[in-house]
Design a protein around this motif. Structure first.
Motif, mmCIF file in Angstrom:
data_model
loop_
_atom_site.group_PDB
_atom_site.id
_atom_site.type_symbol
_atom_site.label_atom_id
_atom_site.label_comp_id
_atom_site.label_asym_id
_atom_site.label_seq_id
_atom_site.Cartn_x
_atom_site.Cartn_y
_atom_site.Cartn_z
ATOM 1 N N ARG A 1 73.771 68.562 36.969
ATOM 2 C CA ARG A 1 75.004 69.396 36.860
ATOM 3 C C ARG A 1 75.395 69.913 35.478
ATOM 4 N N GLY A 2 75.649 71.242 35.517
ATOM 5 C CA GLY A 2 76.251 71.880 34.290
ATOM 6 C C GLY A 2 75.244 72.272 33.307
ATOM 7 N N VAL A 3 74.017 72.596 33.539
ATOM 8 C CA VAL A 3 72.934 73.012 32.594
ATOM 9 C C VAL A 3 72.432 74.061 33.102
ATOM 10 N N VAL A 4 71.429 74.551 32.084
ATOM 11 C CA VAL A 4 70.647 75.734 32.411
ATOM 12 C C VAL A 4 69.146 74.936 32.758
ATOM 13 N N TYR A 5 68.664 74.858 34.026
ATOM 14 C CA TYR A 5 67.290 74.289 34.042
ATOM 15 C C TYR A 5 66.505 75.091 34.094
ATOM 16 N N GLY A 6 65.214 75.161 33.124
ATOM 17 C CA GLY A 6 64.343 76.157 33.117
ATOM 18 C C GLY A 6 63.133 75.304 34.109
ATOM 19 N N PHE A 7 62.774 76.357 35.177
ATOM 20 C CA PHE A 7 61.570 75.945 35.934
ATOM 21 C C PHE A 7 60.640 76.774 35.522
ATOM 22 N N LEU A 8 59.558 76.045 34.903
ATOM 23 C CA LEU A 8 58.584 76.634 33.990
ATOM 24 C C LEU A 8 57.132 76.635 34.817
ATOM 25 N N GLY A 9 56.430 77.673 34.763
ATOM 26 C CA GLY A 9 54.891 77.356 35.220
ATOM 27 C C GLY A 9 54.208 78.702 35.329
ATOM 28 N N PRO A 10 52.821 78.624 35.261
ATOM 29 C CA PRO A 10 52.198 80.000 35.379
ATOM 30 C C PRO A 10 52.644 80.746 36.514
ATOM 31 N N ASN A 11 52.304 82.003 36.533
ATOM 32 C CA ASN A 11 52.138 82.646 37.907
ATOM 33 C C ASN A 11 51.232 82.290 38.945
ATOM 34 N N GLY A 12 51.972 81.956 40.079
ATOM 35 C CA GLY A 12 51.306 81.313 41.320
ATOM 36 C C GLY A 12 51.350 79.822 41.357
ATOM 37 N N ASP B 1 68.749 73.923 28.736
ATOM 38 C CA ASP B 1 68.840 72.520 28.406
ATOM 39 C C ASP B 1 67.766 71.711 28.830
ATOM 40 N N HIS B 2 67.421 71.724 29.859
ATOM 41 C CA HIS B 2 66.383 71.014 30.734
ATOM 42 C C HIS B 2 65.281 71.752 31.165
ATOM 43 N N VAL B 3 64.196 71.262 31.586
ATOM 44 C CA VAL B 3 63.053 71.909 31.893
ATOM 45 C C VAL B 3 62.087 71.175 32.789
ATOM 46 N N GLY B 4 61.584 71.843 33.894
ATOM 47 C CA GLY B 4 60.699 71.183 34.856
ATOM 48 C C GLY B 4 59.253 72.043 34.532
ATOM 49 N N LYS C 1 50.108 74.163 39.642
ATOM 50 C CA LYS C 1 49.302 74.065 40.902
ATOM 51 C C LYS C 1 50.141 73.276 41.797
ATOM 52 N N GLY C 2 51.511 73.526 42.103
ATOM 53 C CA GLY C 2 52.206 72.954 42.903
ATOM 54 C C GLY C 2 52.929 71.483 42.608
ATOM 55 N N ARG C 3 52.301 71.021 41.634
ATOM 56 C CA ARG C 3 52.859 69.663 41.074
ATOM 57 C C ARG C 3 53.602 69.693 39.881
ATOM 58 N N MET C 4 54.585 68.885 39.910
ATOM 59 C CA MET C 4 55.459 68.704 38.638
ATOM 60 C C MET C 4 54.822 68.022 37.599
ATOM 61 N N VAL C 5 54.446 68.643 36.331
ATOM 62 C CA VAL C 5 53.604 67.788 35.560
ATOM 63 C C VAL C 5 54.490 67.384 34.327
ATOM 64 N N TRP C 6 55.795 67.748 34.295
ATOM 65 C CA TRP C 6 56.616 67.322 33.170
ATOM 66 C C TRP C 6 58.237 67.739 33.264
ATOM 67 N N GLN C 7 59.031 66.661 33.161
ATOM 68 C CA GLN C 7 60.471 66.987 33.452
ATOM 69 C C GLN C 7 61.387 66.308 32.502
ATOM 70 N N GLY C 8 62.459 66.943 31.970
ATOM 71 C CA GLY C 8 63.379 66.366 30.840
ATOM 72 C C GLY C 8 63.946 67.379 30.471
ATOM 73 N N SER C 9 64.738 67.002 29.181
ATOM 74 C CA SER C 9 65.446 67.805 28.435
ATOM 75 C C SER C 9 64.584 68.681 27.673
ATOM 76 N N MET C 10 65.142 69.682 27.048
ATOM 77 C CA MET C 10 64.325 70.711 26.203
ATOM 78 C C MET C 10 63.977 69.892 24.881
ATOM 79 N N ALA C 11 65.014 69.035 24.345
ATOM 80 C CA ALA C 11 64.830 68.450 23.109
ATOM 81 C C ALA C 11 63.692 67.341 23.497
ATOM 82 N N SER C 12 63.539 66.552 24.619
ATOM 83 C CA SER C 12 62.413 65.560 24.610
ATOM 84 C C SER C 12 61.034 66.263 24.795
ATOM 85 N N LEU C 13 61.042 67.710 25.439
ATOM 86 C CA LEU C 13 59.955 68.485 25.566
ATOM 87 C C LEU C 13 59.317 68.651 24.313
#
Length: 307
Positions: free
Chosen positions: A34-45, A208-211, A215-227
Motif C-alpha cells: 500500500r501507498g507506493v507506485v508499483y511499476g508493472f514492467l515487461g515487453p509488449n505482449g 518505488d517497487h517493481v514487478g 511471457k506471462g511469468r513474474m521473473v522478479w519482484q521487489g523494491s526499485m533499490a533492490s532491483l
C-alpha cells in the motif's frame, strides 16, 4: 522480508489466464504494498494488460486468485470492490464534443459524488486553467486527454489506481507531466498506484517497487533499490601502465583501455591505489560502475540472446 497482509493493496496467487492452448498469464504471484507506485514492467505482449484486466474482473482467470484491497475478487463482489479502484486501461474514454468539466460531470453523477470532486481532480491534473476549461476535449493534445483520463480515475479519491501504459504515444513533455503526476499521488491522497509499462526509464523514474513479467511469468519482484542492487558492480581502472597493473592486481580483466576489478569498499580501494603507486604505476582514473537497468532487465527476461 514478508509484508503484513494489512499493508498489501493487491495480491495474486497462481493467477493464470489461458485462451485455448495459449497461456497468456501463468501462475502469477504479485504483491503490491500500500501507498507506493508499483511499476508493472515487461515487453509488449508479456501479459501486463491481461493481468490488469483480471484485477478489475474484466477478464476471468483460468486459475488462481486475485485480492484487491484485502478482498478476493469474484464475479459476485466485483462491482463493490471496484468502487474503491480508479482505472485507466488503454486510451481514456472521453466525449470529444464536451469540455473536460462536462465529461467529469457525467462520471460524478454516475458515482454520486459531490460537485467539489470535479474542481479537486481538475486542479490535481492541471486542467483547471479557464482557457483549458472552455476548450472541447476533441481539441486536447494526447497528453491532456491522458490527464483527463487520470482525473476521471481519481474521482472519489480511490485508495487504488490502476494505469495501463499511461505514457504510451506521448511526446517527451507529455511523458514528463504524467510521470510527475503519478509520483505525487501516494503523498497527496495515500493512493497506491499500479502502473504498467514497457519503458524501462519511465518505471525507473517513477516507481518505488517493481514487478517484471515476461511471457506471462513474474521473473522478479521487489523494491526499485533492490532491483538496482541485483545488478553487477565493479571498478573501472585506468593507469599509466595497465599491463603492469593487471599483473599486480590478481583477477583484473582488461576491457578496452581499462581494467575491471571487483567492487570493494573505500578502505580496500585506498589500499589498491597506494599499492600501485608504490610500484610506480600512476592512477589516471578509478570509477565505480554498475550494470544498467536495461542490462538487468534483459538478463532477467532472458532477452539478451534475441538482440
Amino acid at each position: 522480508m514478508a509484508i503484513n497482509a494489512s499493508e498489501i493493496a493487491v495480491a495474486t496467487r497462481g493467477l493464470t489466464k489461458s485462451y485455448g492452448d495459449e497461456t497468456v498469464v501463468s501462475n502469477l504471484d504479485m504483491t503490491v504494498p500500500r501507498g507506493v507506485v508499483y511499476g508493472f514492467l515487461g515487453p509488449n505482449g508479456a501479459g501486463k494488460s491481461t493481468t490488469m484486466k483480471m484485477l478489475l474482473g474484466l477478464v476471468h482467470p483460468t486459475d488462481g486468485q486475485a485480492s484487491v484491497l484485502g478482498v478476493p475478487m469474484t464475479p459476485d463482489n466485483r462491482l463493490t470492490v471496484l468502487r474503491s479502484v480508479g482505472t485507466l486501461i488503454e486510451s481514456p474514454g472521453c466525449y470529444p464534443h464536451l469540455t473536460a468539466r462536462e465529461n467529469l460531470e457525467i462520471t460524478r453523477k454516475l458515482r454520486g459524488l459531490p460537485v467539489s470532486e470535479i474542481d479537486d481532480v481538475l486542479h490535481v491534473v492541471r486542467l483547471d486553467d479557464p482557457s483549458v476549461q472552455r476548450k472541447k476535449v476533441g481539441h486536447f493534445s494526447l497528453g491532456m486527454k491522458q490527464r483527463l483520463g487520470i482525473a476521471a480515475a481519481l474521482m472519489g479519491k480511490p485508495p487504488l489506481l490502476l494505469l495501463d501504459e499511461p505514457t504510451n504515444g506521448l511526446d517527451p513533455s507529455g511523458i514528463h507531466e504524467i510521470r510527475a503526476l503519478i509520483k505525487r499521488l501516494p503523498q497527496m491522497f495515500g493512493t497506491t498506484v499500479v502502473v504498467s509499462s514497457h519503458l524501462l526509464s519511465e518505471i525507473d523514474q517513477m516507481a518505488d517497487h517493481v514487478g517484471i513479467i515476461n511471457k506471462g511469468r513474474m521473473v522478479w519482484q521487489g523494491s526499485m533499490a533492490s532491483l538496482h542492487a541485483h545488478g553487477k558492480h565493479w571498478f573501472a581502472l585506468r593507469t599509466t601502465d595497465n599491463a603492469l597493473a593487471a599483473q599486480a592486481l590478481g583477477g583484473a580483466v582488461t576491457d578496452g583501455g581499462e581494467l575491471r576489478i571487483k567492487a570493494v569498499d573505500d578502505a580496500a580501494a585506498g589500499r589498491i591505489t597506494l599499492g600501485l603507486a608504490r610500484q610506480g604505476i600512476g592512477i589516471v582514473r578509478l570509477e565505480s560502475r554498475e550494470e544498467s537497468l536495461e542490462d538487468i532487465f534483459l538478463h532477467l527476461t532472458g532477452m539478451e540472446a534475441t538482440l
